[in-house]
Design an enzyme around this catalytic site. Structure first.
Site, mmCIF file in Angstrom:
data_model
loop_
_atom_site.group_PDB
_atom_site.id
_atom_site.type_symbol
_atom_site.label_atom_id
_atom_site.label_comp_id
_atom_site.label_asym_id
_atom_site.label_seq_id
_atom_site.Cartn_x
_atom_site.Cartn_y
_atom_site.Cartn_z
ATOM 1 N N HIS A 142 -3.374 -5.558 2.151
ATOM 2 C CA HIS A 142 -3.194 -5.801 3.524
ATOM 3 C C HIS A 142 -3.574 -7.036 3.989
ATOM 4 C CE1 HIS A 142 -1.928 -1.498 4.262
ATOM 5 N NE2 HIS A 142 -3.019 -1.283 3.731
ATOM 6 N N CYS B 140 0.769 -1.317 -0.255
ATOM 7 C CA CYS B 140 -0.104 -0.118 -0.075
ATOM 8 C C CYS B 140 0.843 1.208 0.040
ATOM 9 C CB CYS B 140 -1.083 -0.325 1.068
ATOM 10 S SG CYS B 140 -2.426 1.108 1.046
HETATM 11 N N1 GLN Z 1 -1.754 6.776 2.164
HETATM 12 C C1 GLN Z 1 -2.150 5.770 1.160
HETATM 13 C C2 GLN Z 1 -3.493 5.999 0.508
HETATM 14 O O1 GLN Z 1 -4.347 6.039 1.264
HETATM 15 C C3 GLN Z 1 -1.756 4.326 1.496
HETATM 16 C C4 GLN Z 1 -2.715 3.932 2.623
HETATM 17 C C5 GLN Z 1 -2.427 2.585 3.246
HETATM 18 O O2 GLN Z 1 -1.233 2.347 3.116
HETATM 19 N N2 GLN Z 1 -3.533 1.971 3.393
HETATM 20 O O3 GLN Z 1 -3.622 5.761 -0.813
#
Ligand code: GLN
Length: 248
Positions: free
Chosen positions: A193, A96
């Site tokens: 995740h 992510c």
């Molecule tokens: N900040 C990033 C987004 O919202 C990644 C979020 C995350 O790692 N879940 O796209």
């Protein structure tokens, strides 16, 4: 003392650990130890200067936009070392926020965060967050990869970069192309995740095999009894594909 050992570099666990991403490290460690191999896990904290010279596998988890910006600034100083690691076939898993950092940039409205440029991709923030359970099929493992995604970013792959897989359920890179993640040399980037590896042991073994191959010229991994992990994988996959899951 076992004869073979892998060094796993875990970048900024205190900043990048959304949805238990650090659990991926436990899985990598255990899957080595269950095979009589040694895992040397090196955590890199905010005030440390990371070194990738002896790294076999690098892990970057997910984080909020704010945490991502802090990490990005730090890692940009190590960009050439990380580029050499990746180009030399080093194994890297990024989830992510970490995945977004692999690319050229992450644009959030007026703000453009310069990325590490390790993989030809870029990300911009979309009008909504893509929040869902997710399942994909991927060439890196036999079973579908299942997990959870929550991101505002939409990631676009360069023409020569392959996705990690094809979306079967959920959104993936941008909610439109059916592509999820990236696969470049031995780099796996993904929005998944979960944490990712406990329910998808095939992905863990893909990375471990690549790292062993580079270090010892031998990618063979003794099979493990993954019946519990695969039951969890199958349970989730079947539930998602049944059409009976209510997202948000
Ligand atoms: N900040 C990033 C987004 O919202 C990644 C979020 C995350 O790692 N879940 O796209």
């Amino acid at each position: 003392m076992s004869s073979k050992s892998l060094t796993i570099v875990h970048l900024y666990p205190e900043l990048l650990n959304l949805y238990g991403d650090s659990g991926n490290i436990l899985v990598l460690r255990r899957r080595l130890e269950w095979r009589g191999l040694e895992a040397n896990v090196r955590e890199v904290h905010v005030d440390d200067t990371p070194s990738f010279a002896d790294a076999d596998l690098v892990f970057i988890g997910g984080g909020s936009d704010r945490e991502q910006a802090i990490v990005c600034e730090k890692l940009l100083r190590q960009r050439s070392e990380l580029t050499s690691f990746v180009e030399d076939g080093g194994a890297l898993l990024a989830v992510c926020g970490g995945y977004q950092l692999l690319g050229h940039s992450y644009t959030m409205g007026e703000t453009k965060l310069e990325g590490l440029g390790l993989v030809d991709l870029y990300t911009d923030r979309g009008p909504t967050r893509l929040i869902s359970n997710i399942a994909i099929e991927s060439p890196v493992c036999e079973h579908p990869i299942v997990g959870y995604e929550n991101h505002g970013g939409r990631t676009h792959l360069g023409a020569d970069v392959k996705p990690l897989g094809r979306v079967l359920y959920g959104n993936g890179n941008d909610g439109q192309t059916g592509q999820e993640g990236c696969l470049y040399k031995n780099v796996v980037g993904t929005y998944i995740h979960g944490p990712l590896l406990p329910k998808n042991p095939g992905v863990a073994d893909f990375l471990l095999a690549r790292a062993l191959e580079r270090r010892y010229c031998n990618a063979s991994l003794e099979p493990l009894d993954d019946s519990v992990e695969l039951a969890a994988n199958k349970g989730m996959y079947e539930r998602l594909m049944s059409g009976n899951v209510q997202e948000n």
